[in-house]
Design a protein around this motif. Structure first.
Motif, PDB file in Angstrom:
ATOM      1  N   GLY A  40       0.794  -1.228   0.000  1.00 58.54           N
ATOM      2  CA  GLY A  40       0.000   0.000   0.000  1.00 58.54           C
ATOM      3  C   GLY A  40       0.820   1.268   0.000  1.00 58.54           C
ATOM      4  O   GLY A  40       0.296   2.349  -0.272  1.00 58.54           O
ATOM      5  N   THR A  41       2.121   1.153   0.312  1.00 56.01           N
ATOM      6  CA  THR A  41       2.975   2.333   0.384  1.00 56.01           C
ATOM      7  C   THR A  41       4.298   2.059  -0.315  1.00 56.01           C
ATOM      8  O   THR A  41       4.678   0.905  -0.568  1.00 56.01           O
ATOM      9  CB  THR A  41       3.267   2.723   1.835  1.00 56.01           C
ATOM     10  OG1 THR A  41       4.123   1.728   2.428  1.00 56.01           O
ATOM     11  CG2 THR A  41       1.974   2.838   2.655  1.00 56.01           C
ATOM     12  N   ASP A 125       3.865   1.960  -9.383  1.00 55.86           N
ATOM     13  CA  ASP A 125       3.139   3.229  -9.426  1.00 55.86           C
ATOM     14  C   ASP A 125       2.971   3.859  -8.046  1.00 55.86           C
ATOM     15  O   ASP A 125       2.700   5.059  -7.943  1.00 55.86           O
ATOM     16  CB  ASP A 125       1.769   3.049 -10.094  1.00 55.86           C
ATOM     17  CG  ASP A 125       0.901   2.009  -9.391  1.00 55.86           C
ATOM     18  OD1 ASP A 125       1.469   1.125  -8.725  1.00 55.86           O
ATOM     19  OD2 ASP A 125      -0.333   2.081  -9.527  1.00 55.86           O
ATOM     20  N   ILE A 126       3.145   3.083  -6.967  1.00 55.87           N
ATOM     21  CA  ILE A 126       3.019   3.665  -5.629  1.00 55.87           C
ATOM     22  C   ILE A 126       4.381   3.981  -5.008  1.00 55.87           C
ATOM     23  O   ILE A 126       4.454   4.470  -3.877  1.00 55.87           O
ATOM     24  CB  ILE A 126       2.224   2.743  -4.684  1.00 55.87           C
ATOM     25  CG1 ILE A 126       2.959   1.419  -4.449  1.00 55.87           C
ATOM     26  CG2 ILE A 126       0.821   2.504  -5.200  1.00 55.87           C
ATOM     27  CD1 ILE A 126       2.316   0.550  -3.382  1.00 55.87           C
ATOM     28  N   ASP A 130      11.347   9.538  -6.815  1.00 55.21           N
ATOM     29  CA  ASP A 130      12.800   9.614  -6.856  1.00 55.21           C
ATOM     30  C   ASP A 130      13.469   8.258  -6.610  1.00 55.21           C
ATOM     31  O   ASP A 130      14.673   8.109  -6.802  1.00 55.21           O
ATOM     32  CB  ASP A 130      13.308  10.637  -5.834  1.00 55.21           C
ATOM     33  CG  ASP A 130      12.972  10.261  -4.400  1.00 55.21           C
ATOM     34  OD1 ASP A 130      11.958   9.568  -4.192  1.00 55.21           O
ATOM     35  OD2 ASP A 130      13.717  10.669  -3.491  1.00 55.21           O
ATOM     36  N   LYS A 131      12.688   7.259  -6.214  1.00 54.72           N
ATOM     37  CA  LYS A 131      13.220   5.917  -5.972  1.00 54.72           C
ATOM     38  C   LYS A 131      12.771   4.907  -7.025  1.00 54.72           C
ATOM     39  O   LYS A 131      13.295   3.793  -7.084  1.00 54.72           O
ATOM     40  CB  LYS A 131      12.780   5.403  -4.604  1.00 54.72           C
ATOM     41  CG  LYS A 131      13.230   6.262  -3.433  1.00 54.72           C
ATOM     42  CD  LYS A 131      12.666   5.724  -2.130  1.00 54.72           C
ATOM     43  CE  LYS A 131      13.109   6.565  -0.934  1.00 54.72           C
ATOM     44  NZ  LYS A 131      12.533   6.067   0.333  1.00 54.72           N
ATOM     45  N   ARG A 132      11.812   5.307  -7.843  1.00 51.85           N
ATOM     46  CA  ARG A 132      11.134   4.341  -8.712  1.00 51.85           C
ATOM     47  C   ARG A 132      12.085   3.680  -9.704  1.00 51.85           C
ATOM     48  O   ARG A 132      12.053   2.467  -9.895  1.00 51.85           O
ATOM     49  CB  ARG A 132       9.983   5.030  -9.434  1.00 51.85           C
ATOM     50  CG  ARG A 132       9.054   4.068 -10.178  1.00 51.85           C
ATOM     51  CD  ARG A 132       7.876   4.842 -10.766  1.00 51.85           C
ATOM     52  NE  ARG A 132       7.137   5.528  -9.710  1.00 51.85           N
ATOM     53  CZ  ARG A 132       6.436   6.643  -9.897  1.00 51.85           C
ATOM     54  NH1 ARG A 132       6.402   7.215 -11.093  1.00 51.85           N
ATOM     55  NH2 ARG A 132       5.785   7.191  -8.881  1.00 51.85           N
ATOM     56  N   ALA A 133      12.927   4.467 -10.365  1.00 54.81           N
ATOM     57  CA  ALA A 133      13.812   3.905 -11.386  1.00 54.81           C
ATOM     58  C   ALA A 133      14.770   2.896 -10.771  1.00 54.81           C
ATOM     59  O   ALA A 133      14.963   1.790 -11.300  1.00 54.81           O
ATOM     60  CB  ALA A 133      14.582   5.027 -12.075  1.00 54.81           C
ATOM     61  N   ARG A 134      15.371   3.256  -9.658  1.00 55.90           N
ATOM     62  CA  ARG A 134      16.318   2.341  -9.022  1.00 55.90           C
ATOM     63  C   ARG A 134      15.642   1.040  -8.598  1.00 55.90           C
ATOM     64  O   ARG A 134      16.177  -0.057  -8.822  1.00 55.90           O
ATOM     65  CB  ARG A 134      16.960   3.010  -7.804  1.00 55.90           C
ATOM     66  CG  ARG A 134      17.845   2.053  -6.996  1.00 55.90           C
ATOM     67  CD  ARG A 134      18.370   2.713  -5.738  1.00 55.90           C
ATOM     68  NE  ARG A 134      17.319   3.155  -4.839  1.00 55.90           N
ATOM     69  CZ  ARG A 134      16.641   2.368  -4.019  1.00 55.90           C
ATOM     70  NH1 ARG A 134      16.867   1.057  -4.004  1.00 55.90           N
ATOM     71  NH2 ARG A 134      15.710   2.871  -3.215  1.00 55.90           N
ATOM     72  N   ILE A 135      14.471   1.143  -7.996  1.00 51.82           N
ATOM     73  CA  ILE A 135      13.775  -0.054  -7.516  1.00 51.82           C
ATOM     74  C   ILE A 135      13.380  -0.961  -8.675  1.00 51.82           C
ATOM     75  O   ILE A 135      13.545  -2.187  -8.622  1.00 51.82           O
ATOM     76  CB  ILE A 135      12.562   0.353  -6.655  1.00 51.82           C
ATOM     77  CG1 ILE A 135      13.053   0.899  -5.315  1.00 51.82           C
ATOM     78  CG2 ILE A 135      11.593  -0.810  -6.454  1.00 51.82           C
ATOM     79  CD1 ILE A 135      11.979   1.480  -4.434  1.00 51.82           C
ATOM     80  N   GLU A 136      12.880  -0.368  -9.756  1.00 55.60           N
ATOM     81  CA  GLU A 136      12.561  -1.180 -10.930  1.00 55.60           C
ATOM     82  C   GLU A 136      13.827  -1.845 -11.469  1.00 55.60           C
ATOM     83  O   GLU A 136      13.825  -3.029 -11.822  1.00 55.60           O
ATOM     84  CB  GLU A 136      11.914  -0.335 -12.022  1.00 55.60           C
ATOM     85  CG  GLU A 136      11.589  -1.162 -13.262  1.00 55.60           C
ATOM     86  CD  GLU A 136      10.972  -0.368 -14.409  1.00 55.60           C
ATOM     87  OE1 GLU A 136      10.758  -0.972 -15.490  1.00 55.60           O
ATOM     88  OE2 GLU A 136      10.705   0.849 -14.236  1.00 55.60           O
ATOM     89  N   GLY A 137      14.918  -1.085 -11.528  1.00 53.10           N
ATOM     90  CA  GLY A 137      16.167  -1.631 -12.047  1.00 53.10           C
ATOM     91  C   GLY A 137      16.675  -2.797 -11.225  1.00 53.10           C
ATOM     92  O   GLY A 137      17.120  -3.813 -11.775  1.00 53.10           O
TER      93      GLY A 137
END
Length: 456
Positions: A40-41, A125-126, A130-137
Protein backbone atom coordinates in the motif's frame (compact mmCIF):
# COMPACT_ATOMS: atom_id res chain seq x y z
CA UNK A 1 23.36 -9.19 -0.66
CA UNK A 2 22.59 -8.73 2.98
CA UNK A 3 19.99 -11.23 3.96
CA UNK A 4 16.79 -9.99 5.53
CA UNK A 5 14.70 -12.34 7.62
CA UNK A 6 11.64 -10.12 7.92
CA UNK A 7 8.41 -11.63 6.63
CA UNK A 8 7.53 -9.89 3.38
CA UNK A 9 3.75 -9.59 3.64
CA UNK A 10 3.21 -9.12 -0.07
CA UNK A 11 4.51 -12.59 -0.66
CA UNK A 12 2.25 -14.50 1.68
CA UNK A 13 -0.03 -16.75 -0.27
CA UNK A 14 -3.06 -16.85 2.02
CA UNK A 15 -5.40 -13.87 1.70
CA UNK A 16 -7.70 -14.23 4.70
CA UNK A 17 -8.57 -10.71 5.87
CA UNK A 18 -11.65 -10.62 8.07
CA UNK A 19 -14.29 -7.89 7.94
CA UNK A 20 -14.02 -4.97 10.36
CA UNK A 21 -15.22 -5.43 13.92
CA UNK A 22 -14.79 -3.42 17.08
CA UNK A 23 -14.71 -6.50 19.28
CA UNK A 24 -11.20 -6.88 20.70
CA UNK A 25 -11.56 -10.65 20.47
CA UNK A 26 -12.02 -10.37 16.70
CA UNK A 27 -8.31 -10.06 15.88
CA UNK A 28 -7.15 -9.71 12.29
CA UNK A 29 -4.84 -12.60 11.33
CA UNK A 30 -1.16 -11.69 11.63
CA UNK A 31 0.16 -14.42 9.32
CA UNK A 32 -1.73 -13.17 6.26
CA UNK A 33 -2.70 -9.86 4.77
CA UNK A 34 -4.66 -8.55 1.83
CA UNK A 35 -2.40 -7.72 -1.11
CA UNK A 36 -3.89 -4.22 -1.41
CA UNK A 37 -2.83 -3.51 2.16
CA UNK A 38 0.48 -5.35 1.90
CA UNK A 39 1.72 -3.21 -0.99
CA UNK A 40 0.00 0.00 0.00
CA UNK A 41 2.98 2.33 0.38
CA UNK A 42 6.35 3.00 -1.17
CA UNK A 43 7.97 1.63 1.96
CA UNK A 44 6.11 -1.67 1.53
CA UNK A 45 7.59 -2.07 -1.93
CA UNK A 46 11.07 -1.24 -0.67
CA UNK A 47 10.78 -3.92 2.02
CA UNK A 48 9.61 -6.40 -0.61
CA UNK A 49 12.68 -5.53 -2.70
CA UNK A 50 14.87 -6.56 0.24
CA UNK A 51 13.01 -9.87 0.05
CA UNK A 52 14.08 -10.12 -3.60
CA UNK A 53 17.72 -9.88 -2.55
CA UNK A 54 17.04 -12.38 0.20
CA UNK A 55 15.80 -14.78 -2.49
CA UNK A 56 18.76 -14.04 -4.76
CA UNK A 57 21.29 -14.98 -2.09
CA UNK A 58 19.46 -18.16 -1.09
CA UNK A 59 21.92 -21.07 -0.92
CA UNK A 60 19.98 -22.85 -3.67
CA UNK A 61 20.21 -19.81 -5.97
CA UNK A 62 23.22 -17.43 -6.08
CA UNK A 63 24.30 -18.33 -2.55
CA UNK A 64 26.03 -21.38 -3.98
CA UNK A 65 23.91 -23.81 -6.00
CA UNK A 66 24.11 -22.06 -9.38
CA UNK A 67 27.89 -22.06 -9.03
CA UNK A 68 28.59 -25.54 -7.65
CA UNK A 69 26.13 -27.12 -10.09
CA UNK A 70 28.21 -25.70 -12.95
CA UNK A 71 31.45 -26.90 -11.39
CA UNK A 72 30.26 -30.43 -10.61
CA UNK A 73 28.40 -31.00 -13.89
CA UNK A 74 31.29 -29.48 -15.86
CA UNK A 75 34.00 -31.42 -14.05
CA UNK A 76 36.35 -33.55 -16.14
CA UNK A 77 38.44 -35.29 -13.48
CA UNK A 78 39.81 -32.01 -12.11
CA UNK A 79 37.66 -32.28 -8.98
CA UNK A 80 37.03 -35.16 -6.62
CA UNK A 81 33.97 -35.61 -4.43
CA UNK A 82 34.11 -37.16 -0.98
CA UNK A 83 30.84 -36.01 0.55
CA UNK A 84 27.73 -37.86 1.60
CA UNK A 85 25.04 -35.69 0.03
CA UNK A 86 23.32 -37.72 -2.68
CA UNK A 87 22.26 -34.63 -4.62
CA UNK A 88 25.85 -33.48 -5.11
CA UNK A 89 27.08 -37.00 -5.81
CA UNK A 90 24.52 -37.31 -8.61
CA UNK A 91 25.83 -34.10 -10.17
CA UNK A 92 29.41 -35.24 -9.83
CA UNK A 93 28.58 -38.57 -11.51
CA UNK A 94 26.34 -36.92 -14.16
CA UNK A 95 23.53 -39.24 -13.11
CA UNK A 96 20.91 -36.86 -11.77
CA UNK A 97 17.41 -38.05 -10.88
CA UNK A 98 14.16 -36.12 -11.12
CA UNK A 99 13.98 -36.02 -7.32
CA UNK A 100 17.44 -34.50 -6.94
CA UNK A 101 17.27 -32.14 -3.97
CA UNK A 102 19.35 -29.38 -5.57
CA UNK A 103 17.39 -29.49 -8.82
CA UNK A 104 14.14 -29.28 -6.84
CA UNK A 105 15.22 -26.58 -4.38
CA UNK A 106 16.95 -24.41 -6.97
CA UNK A 107 13.87 -24.41 -9.20
CA UNK A 108 11.52 -23.71 -6.29
CA UNK A 109 13.59 -21.02 -4.59
CA UNK A 110 14.40 -19.32 -7.89
CA UNK A 111 10.71 -18.92 -8.66
CA UNK A 112 10.07 -17.65 -5.12
CA UNK A 113 12.62 -14.90 -5.75
CA UNK A 114 11.16 -14.20 -9.20
CA UNK A 115 7.69 -13.87 -7.71
CA UNK A 116 8.98 -11.33 -5.21
CA UNK A 117 10.41 -9.32 -8.10
CA UNK A 118 7.08 -9.55 -9.89
CA UNK A 119 5.36 -8.16 -6.80
CA UNK A 120 7.74 -5.20 -6.78
CA UNK A 121 7.33 -4.55 -10.49
CA UNK A 122 3.53 -4.73 -10.20
CA UNK A 123 3.50 -1.93 -7.61
CA UNK A 124 5.88 0.63 -9.10
CA UNK A 125 3.14 3.23 -9.43
CA UNK A 126 3.02 3.66 -5.63
CA UNK A 127 6.79 4.00 -5.23
CA UNK A 128 8.15 7.46 -4.47
CA UNK A 129 9.15 8.99 -7.78
CA UNK A 130 12.80 9.61 -6.86
CA UNK A 131 13.22 5.92 -5.97
CA UNK A 132 11.13 4.34 -8.71
CA UNK A 133 13.81 3.91 -11.39
CA UNK A 134 16.32 2.34 -9.02
CA UNK A 135 13.78 -0.05 -7.52
CA UNK A 136 12.56 -1.18 -10.93
CA UNK A 137 16.17 -1.63 -12.05
CA UNK A 138 17.08 -3.76 -9.05
CA UNK A 139 14.02 -6.00 -9.41
CA UNK A 140 14.66 -6.45 -13.14
CA UNK A 141 18.34 -7.20 -12.54
CA UNK A 142 17.45 -9.94 -10.06
CA UNK A 143 14.70 -11.44 -12.21
CA UNK A 144 16.75 -11.37 -15.39
CA UNK A 145 19.79 -12.86 -13.69
CA UNK A 146 17.85 -15.75 -12.21
CA UNK A 147 16.10 -16.57 -15.49
CA UNK A 148 19.48 -16.59 -17.23
CA UNK A 149 20.95 -19.20 -14.91
CA UNK A 150 17.75 -21.24 -14.84
CA UNK A 151 17.71 -21.56 -18.62
CA UNK A 152 21.43 -22.40 -18.67
CA UNK A 153 20.98 -25.26 -16.20
CA UNK A 154 17.54 -26.67 -17.06
CA UNK A 155 17.51 -26.37 -20.87
CA UNK A 156 19.61 -27.08 -23.93
CA UNK A 157 22.38 -24.56 -24.38
CA UNK A 158 21.99 -21.67 -26.80
CA UNK A 159 22.56 -22.88 -30.35
CA UNK A 160 22.07 -26.58 -29.65
CA UNK A 161 19.30 -27.18 -32.17
CA UNK A 162 16.45 -24.71 -32.60
CA UNK A 163 16.36 -22.01 -29.92
CA UNK A 164 12.84 -21.13 -30.98
CA UNK A 165 11.48 -24.61 -30.23
CA UNK A 166 13.78 -26.05 -27.56
CA UNK A 167 11.90 -25.87 -24.23
CA UNK A 168 13.46 -23.45 -21.79
CA UNK A 169 11.78 -22.58 -18.48
CA UNK A 170 8.34 -21.08 -17.78
CA UNK A 171 8.31 -17.30 -17.91
CA UNK A 172 6.24 -16.05 -14.99
CA UNK A 173 6.12 -12.26 -15.24
CA UNK A 174 3.18 -11.37 -13.01
CA UNK A 175 2.71 -11.99 -9.28
CA UNK A 176 1.34 -15.38 -8.33
CA UNK A 177 -0.81 -15.24 -5.21
CA UNK A 178 -2.24 -18.70 -4.80
CA UNK A 179 -1.70 -21.22 -7.58
CA UNK A 180 -4.60 -21.89 -9.93
CA UNK A 181 -4.81 -23.82 -13.17
CA UNK A 182 -4.12 -20.58 -15.01
CA UNK A 183 -0.72 -20.43 -13.32
CA UNK A 184 0.29 -23.86 -14.59
CA UNK A 185 2.00 -22.82 -17.78
CA UNK A 186 4.33 -24.65 -20.17
CA UNK A 187 8.03 -24.02 -20.64
CA UNK A 188 8.76 -21.06 -22.89
CA UNK A 189 11.25 -21.71 -25.69
CA UNK A 190 14.92 -21.00 -25.00
CA UNK A 191 14.84 -18.04 -27.39
CA UNK A 192 11.95 -16.42 -25.51
CA UNK A 193 13.68 -16.84 -22.16
CA UNK A 194 16.86 -15.24 -23.47
CA UNK A 195 14.83 -12.40 -24.96
CA UNK A 196 13.23 -11.74 -21.57
CA UNK A 197 16.61 -11.92 -19.84
CA UNK A 198 18.03 -9.34 -22.23
CA UNK A 199 14.99 -7.12 -21.84
CA UNK A 200 15.22 -7.19 -18.04
CA UNK A 201 18.97 -6.66 -17.86
CA UNK A 202 19.06 -3.95 -20.52
CA UNK A 203 16.27 -2.07 -18.78
CA UNK A 204 17.97 -2.57 -15.43
CA UNK A 205 21.22 -1.16 -16.76
CA UNK A 206 19.44 1.97 -17.98
CA UNK A 207 17.74 2.51 -14.59
CA UNK A 208 20.38 1.56 -12.03
CA UNK A 209 22.87 4.00 -10.52
CA UNK A 210 26.61 3.67 -11.07
CA UNK A 211 27.12 3.03 -7.35
CA UNK A 212 24.64 1.56 -4.89
CA UNK A 213 26.48 0.43 -1.72
CA UNK A 214 26.02 -3.37 -1.60
CA UNK A 215 23.12 -3.52 -4.06
CA UNK A 216 22.93 -3.90 -7.82
CA UNK A 217 24.43 -1.21 -10.03
CA UNK A 218 24.55 -0.31 -13.69
CA UNK A 219 27.87 -2.14 -13.93
CA UNK A 220 26.53 -5.32 -12.33
CA UNK A 221 23.88 -5.35 -15.05
CA UNK A 222 26.52 -4.73 -17.72
CA UNK A 223 28.66 -7.58 -16.37
CA UNK A 224 25.68 -9.93 -16.46
CA UNK A 225 24.82 -8.77 -19.98
CA UNK A 226 28.37 -9.56 -21.08
CA UNK A 227 27.85 -13.13 -19.87
CA UNK A 228 24.54 -13.48 -21.66
CA UNK A 229 25.94 -12.19 -24.95
CA UNK A 230 29.04 -14.37 -24.62
CA UNK A 231 26.80 -17.42 -24.09
CA UNK A 232 24.95 -16.50 -27.29
CA UNK A 233 28.12 -15.98 -29.28
CA UNK A 234 27.28 -12.30 -29.73
CA UNK A 235 30.91 -11.32 -29.29
CA UNK A 236 30.57 -7.67 -30.25
CA UNK A 237 27.91 -7.06 -27.60
CA UNK A 238 29.79 -9.13 -25.00
CA UNK A 239 32.96 -7.16 -25.71
CA UNK A 240 31.22 -3.81 -25.49
CA UNK A 241 29.49 -4.57 -22.18
CA UNK A 242 32.74 -5.83 -20.66
CA UNK A 243 34.59 -2.82 -22.02
CA UNK A 244 32.06 -0.47 -20.44
CA UNK A 245 32.68 -2.02 -17.03
CA UNK A 246 36.46 -1.85 -17.47
CA UNK A 247 36.57 1.73 -18.71
CA UNK A 248 34.20 2.99 -16.03
CA UNK A 249 37.16 3.08 -13.61
CA UNK A 250 34.71 2.03 -10.90
CA UNK A 251 36.76 -1.12 -10.26
CA UNK A 252 40.41 -2.10 -10.40
CA UNK A 253 42.35 -5.35 -10.42
CA UNK A 254 43.59 -6.32 -7.00
CA UNK A 255 47.38 -6.02 -6.93
CA UNK A 256 47.74 -9.69 -5.99
CA UNK A 257 45.61 -12.71 -6.77
CA UNK A 258 45.81 -13.88 -3.15
CA UNK A 259 44.03 -10.77 -1.88
CA UNK A 260 40.78 -11.53 -3.68
CA UNK A 261 39.01 -14.17 -1.64
CA UNK A 262 39.17 -13.57 2.11
CA UNK A 263 36.52 -10.87 2.26
CA UNK A 264 35.72 -11.38 5.94
CA UNK A 265 39.04 -12.62 7.29
CA UNK A 266 41.10 -9.91 5.56
CA UNK A 267 38.61 -7.16 4.73
CA UNK A 268 36.09 -7.38 7.56
CA UNK A 269 33.30 -8.11 5.08
CA UNK A 270 34.15 -5.43 2.53
CA UNK A 271 34.46 -6.38 -1.12
CA UNK A 272 37.88 -6.09 -2.80
CA UNK A 273 38.16 -3.32 -5.37
CA UNK A 274 37.93 -5.95 -8.13
CA UNK A 275 34.47 -7.21 -7.14
CA UNK A 276 31.62 -5.89 -9.25
CA UNK A 277 28.84 -7.69 -7.36
CA UNK A 278 28.62 -10.33 -4.65
CA UNK A 279 26.27 -11.88 -2.12
CA UNK A 280 27.13 -10.32 1.25
CA UNK A 281 27.58 -12.71 4.18
CA UNK A 282 27.96 -11.60 7.80
CA UNK A 283 28.38 -13.31 11.16
CA UNK A 284 24.71 -12.61 11.81
CA UNK A 285 23.16 -13.51 8.51
CA UNK A 286 23.64 -15.23 5.19
CA UNK A 287 25.33 -18.47 4.18
CA UNK A 288 28.07 -19.17 1.65
CA UNK A 289 27.46 -22.66 0.26
CA UNK A 290 30.62 -22.47 -1.84
CA UNK A 291 32.41 -22.44 1.50
CA UNK A 292 30.19 -25.25 2.77
CA UNK A 293 31.21 -27.67 0.04
CA UNK A 294 34.57 -26.40 -1.30
CA UNK A 295 35.93 -25.19 2.04
CA UNK A 296 37.58 -27.02 4.90
CA UNK A 297 38.76 -26.10 8.39
CA UNK A 298 42.46 -25.29 8.66
CA UNK A 299 43.63 -24.90 12.24
CA UNK A 300 46.43 -22.55 11.20
CA UNK A 301 43.96 -20.18 9.52
CA UNK A 302 41.32 -18.89 11.98
CA UNK A 303 37.88 -18.36 10.51
CA UNK A 304 38.10 -21.15 7.96
CA UNK A 305 35.36 -23.75 7.70
CA UNK A 306 33.60 -26.13 5.34
CA UNK A 307 32.72 -29.78 4.88
CA UNK A 308 35.61 -30.50 2.53
CA UNK A 309 33.38 -32.39 0.12
CA UNK A 310 34.85 -31.05 -3.13
CA UNK A 311 38.58 -31.61 -3.57
CA UNK A 312 41.04 -30.47 -6.24
CA UNK A 313 42.80 -33.27 -8.13
CA UNK A 314 46.25 -33.46 -9.68
CA UNK A 315 44.89 -33.03 -13.20
CA UNK A 316 43.79 -29.50 -12.42
CA UNK A 317 46.94 -28.55 -10.54
CA UNK A 318 49.03 -29.78 -13.44
CA UNK A 319 47.55 -27.11 -15.72
CA UNK A 320 49.45 -24.24 -14.08
CA UNK A 321 52.80 -23.02 -15.34
CA UNK A 322 55.77 -22.88 -13.00
CA UNK A 323 55.67 -19.69 -10.95
CA UNK A 324 51.91 -19.19 -11.33
CA UNK A 325 50.66 -17.90 -7.95
CA UNK A 326 47.26 -19.39 -8.71
CA UNK A 327 48.85 -22.82 -8.88
CA UNK A 328 49.92 -22.43 -5.26
CA UNK A 329 46.53 -21.15 -4.08
CA UNK A 330 45.59 -24.49 -2.54
CA UNK A 331 45.85 -26.09 0.85
CA UNK A 332 46.59 -29.77 1.39
CA UNK A 333 45.63 -31.85 4.40
CA UNK A 334 44.64 -35.41 3.55
CA UNK A 335 43.19 -33.90 0.37
CA UNK A 336 43.76 -30.71 -1.60
CA UNK A 337 41.31 -27.81 -1.49
CA UNK A 338 41.11 -24.44 -3.22
CA UNK A 339 41.78 -21.46 -0.95
CA UNK A 340 39.09 -19.45 -2.75
CA UNK A 341 36.31 -20.69 -0.50
CA UNK A 342 37.92 -21.20 2.92
CA UNK A 343 36.45 -18.03 4.49
CA UNK A 344 33.44 -19.05 6.57
CA UNK A 345 31.82 -15.62 6.22
CA UNK A 346 33.27 -14.81 2.82
CA UNK A 347 31.04 -13.00 0.36
CA UNK A 348 29.78 -15.15 -2.52
CA UNK A 349 31.38 -13.70 -5.63
CA UNK A 350 29.27 -13.12 -8.74
CA UNK A 351 31.32 -10.84 -11.01
CA UNK A 352 34.86 -9.49 -10.81
CA UNK A 353 36.91 -7.36 -13.14
CA UNK A 354 39.31 -10.09 -14.29
CA UNK A 355 36.39 -11.83 -15.99
CA UNK A 356 35.62 -8.66 -17.94
CA UNK A 357 39.22 -8.43 -19.22
CA UNK A 358 39.14 -12.06 -20.33
CA UNK A 359 35.76 -11.63 -22.01
CA UNK A 360 37.02 -8.56 -23.86
CA UNK A 361 40.18 -10.37 -24.92
CA UNK A 362 38.30 -13.39 -26.25
CA UNK A 363 35.70 -11.31 -28.06
CA UNK A 364 38.31 -9.04 -29.65
CA UNK A 365 40.24 -12.09 -30.83
CA UNK A 366 37.17 -13.68 -32.38
CA UNK A 367 36.26 -10.42 -34.11
CA UNK A 368 39.82 -9.40 -35.03
CA UNK A 369 39.19 -6.12 -33.23
CA UNK A 370 40.95 -4.08 -30.55
CA UNK A 371 38.15 -2.35 -28.67
CA UNK A 372 39.55 -1.01 -25.40
CA UNK A 373 42.89 -2.80 -25.75
CA UNK A 374 44.57 -5.55 -27.71
CA UNK A 375 43.74 -9.13 -26.70
CA UNK A 376 47.41 -9.63 -25.81
CA UNK A 377 47.40 -6.63 -23.46
CA UNK A 378 44.29 -7.90 -21.66
CA UNK A 379 45.68 -11.43 -21.44
CA UNK A 380 48.93 -10.18 -19.98
CA UNK A 381 47.21 -8.11 -17.32
CA UNK A 382 45.87 -11.34 -15.88
CA UNK A 383 49.05 -13.35 -16.43
CA UNK A 384 51.44 -10.84 -14.87
CA UNK A 385 49.16 -10.31 -11.89
CA UNK A 386 49.49 -14.08 -11.30
CA UNK A 387 53.31 -13.78 -11.34
CA UNK A 388 53.82 -15.11 -14.88
CA UNK A 389 55.89 -13.70 -17.69
CA UNK A 390 53.97 -11.76 -20.31
CA UNK A 391 52.90 -13.85 -23.29
CA UNK A 392 54.17 -12.88 -26.74
CA UNK A 393 50.94 -13.79 -28.54
CA UNK A 394 47.28 -14.30 -27.71
CA UNK A 395 45.16 -17.05 -29.22
CA UNK A 396 41.64 -18.27 -28.51
CA UNK A 397 43.15 -21.33 -26.86
CA UNK A 398 45.48 -19.32 -24.61
CA UNK A 399 42.70 -16.95 -23.53
CA UNK A 400 40.32 -19.83 -22.77
CA UNK A 401 43.03 -21.58 -20.74
CA UNK A 402 43.70 -18.38 -18.82
CA UNK A 403 39.99 -18.02 -18.20
CA UNK A 404 39.76 -21.57 -16.91
CA UNK A 405 42.62 -21.08 -14.45
CA UNK A 406 41.79 -17.55 -13.34
CA UNK A 407 38.07 -18.22 -12.78
CA UNK A 408 38.38 -21.81 -11.55
CA UNK A 409 35.76 -22.92 -9.01
CA UNK A 410 33.71 -19.73 -9.47
CA UNK A 411 30.81 -21.25 -11.40
CA UNK A 412 31.93 -20.89 -15.02
CA UNK A 413 33.12 -24.37 -15.98
CA UNK A 414 30.02 -26.03 -17.43
CA UNK A 415 28.84 -22.93 -19.28
CA UNK A 416 32.22 -22.19 -20.85
CA UNK A 417 32.50 -25.78 -22.06
CA UNK A 418 29.01 -25.69 -23.52
CA UNK A 419 29.40 -22.39 -25.32
CA UNK A 420 32.73 -23.46 -26.81
CA UNK A 421 31.34 -26.91 -27.70
CA UNK A 422 33.91 -28.89 -25.72
CA UNK A 423 33.39 -32.34 -24.25
CA UNK A 424 32.96 -32.87 -20.52
CA UNK A 425 35.08 -35.97 -20.07
CA UNK A 426 33.63 -38.50 -22.50
CA UNK A 427 30.32 -36.64 -22.78
CA UNK A 428 29.65 -34.24 -25.65
CA UNK A 429 28.80 -30.66 -24.66
CA UNK A 430 25.12 -31.25 -25.47
CA UNK A 431 24.67 -34.51 -23.59
CA UNK A 432 21.31 -34.69 -21.77
CA UNK A 433 23.32 -35.73 -18.69
CA UNK A 434 24.66 -32.16 -18.50
CA UNK A 435 21.16 -30.67 -18.20
CA UNK A 436 19.34 -30.67 -14.90
CA UNK A 437 15.94 -32.39 -14.73
CA UNK A 438 12.68 -30.58 -14.31
CA UNK A 439 11.85 -31.51 -10.69
CA UNK A 440 9.40 -34.38 -10.34
CA UNK A 441 7.22 -32.41 -7.93
CA UNK A 442 6.78 -29.75 -10.65
CA UNK A 443 5.95 -32.37 -13.25
CA UNK A 444 3.37 -33.91 -10.92
CA UNK A 445 1.44 -30.68 -10.31
CA UNK A 446 1.83 -29.07 -13.74
CA UNK A 447 0.95 -31.40 -16.60
CA UNK A 448 1.90 -28.75 -19.16
CA UNK A 449 5.58 -29.17 -18.38
CA UNK A 450 7.69 -31.47 -20.53
CA UNK A 451 10.63 -33.30 -19.01
CA UNK A 452 14.16 -33.01 -20.34
CA UNK A 453 15.52 -35.78 -22.54
CA UNK A 454 16.93 -38.74 -20.65
CA UNK A 455 14.76 -38.44 -17.55
CA UNK A 456 11.76 -40.69 -16.88
Amino acid sequence: MKKNRYIIPALLSAILMATGCDNRLDVQPTQSIDENVALGTSRDVEVTLIGCYDGLQDVDVYGGAFQYASELLGNSDELGFGGTFQNLLEMYNKEMTTNNVTATSTWRDSYVAINRCNNVLSALDIVEEDKRARIEGEARFIRGSIYFDLVRLYAKTWGDGDNASNPGVPLVLKPTRGVTDADKIPRNPVAEVYAQVLEDLTKAKSLLPESNTIYATKYAAAAQLSRVYLMQGNYAAARDEANEVITSDAFSLNPTFESLFFTFLDNGGANPEEYIFSMIVTQQDGTNDMNTFFGTTISAIPGTAGRGDIRVLAKHRGLYEAGDQRGAFFVTTNNTFTRKHLDKFGNVLQFRLAEMYLTRAEANLRLNSQTGATPLADLNLIRTRAGLKAATAATIESVLKERHLELAFEGHTLHDLKRTRQNVGALPYNSPKLIMPIPQREMDVNKQLVQNQGYN
